[in-house]
Design an enzyme around this catalytic site. Structure first.
Site, short mmCIF file in Angstrom:
data_model
loop_
_atom_site.label_atom_id
_atom_site.label_comp_id
_atom_site.label_asym_id
_atom_site.label_seq_id
_atom_site.Cartn_x
_atom_site.Cartn_y
_atom_site.Cartn_z
N ALA A 34 0.81 -1.22 0.00
CA ALA A 34 0.00 0.00 0.00
C ALA A 34 0.85 1.27 0.00
O ALA A 34 0.32 2.36 -0.17
CB ALA A 34 -0.93 0.01 1.21
N CYS A 35 2.15 1.13 0.16
CA CYS A 35 3.06 2.28 0.29
C CYS A 35 3.58 2.72 -1.08
O CYS A 35 4.15 1.92 -1.83
CB CYS A 35 4.22 1.88 1.20
SG CYS A 35 5.59 3.04 1.24
N SER A 36 3.42 3.98 -1.40
CA SER A 36 3.87 4.49 -2.70
C SER A 36 5.39 4.45 -2.82
O SER A 36 5.91 4.20 -3.91
CB SER A 36 3.36 5.91 -2.92
OG SER A 36 3.89 6.80 -1.95
#
Length: 119
Positions: free
Chosen positions: A8-10
């Protein structure tokens, strides 16, 4: 080379894209699903040459729940910090890349990713 990510982390997705563009050979570890042990955290900290509080995400709600901002940052309290990271992997800064040469990097910038991809 292994990269610890939260999908979920860019920053994690960006690091993966850079590694792919550089045709780096790596494995992915979704560390929220497969949390590191205390021994693995000790190893990563040694490789990073950092302390556990240096890789702790204090902005996470669980950090506030635990009162981490107020915890002492001393060698005597080091194991307590590592236990918190092992119990709550969401607190671990990401992405972290470990390299076969026994180094590691917190790969939040393009330059950091490229430095390890070139090895």
């Amino acid at each position: 080379m292994e990269i610890w990510i939260n999908p979920a982390c860019s920053k994690c997705r960006s690091a993966l894209s850079l590694l792919d563009a550089e045709q780096a050979d790596y494995t992915v570890r979704r560390y929220l699903e497969d949390p590191p042990t205390m021994l693995e955290l000790e190893d990563v900290l040694r490789r990073l040459r950092l302390e556990p509080w240096d890789i702790t995400r204090l902005g996470e709600p669980v950090a506030a729940d635990l009162g981490l901002a107020e915890w002492p940052r001393t060698q005597a309290d080091r194991d307590r910090w590592i236990q918190a990271l092992a119990a709550h992997p969401i607190l671990i800064q990401r992405p972290i890349i470990t390299v076969d040469d026994q180094t590691a990097v917190i790969a939040r910038t393009r330059d950091a990713v490229l430095r390890v991809a070139e090895r």
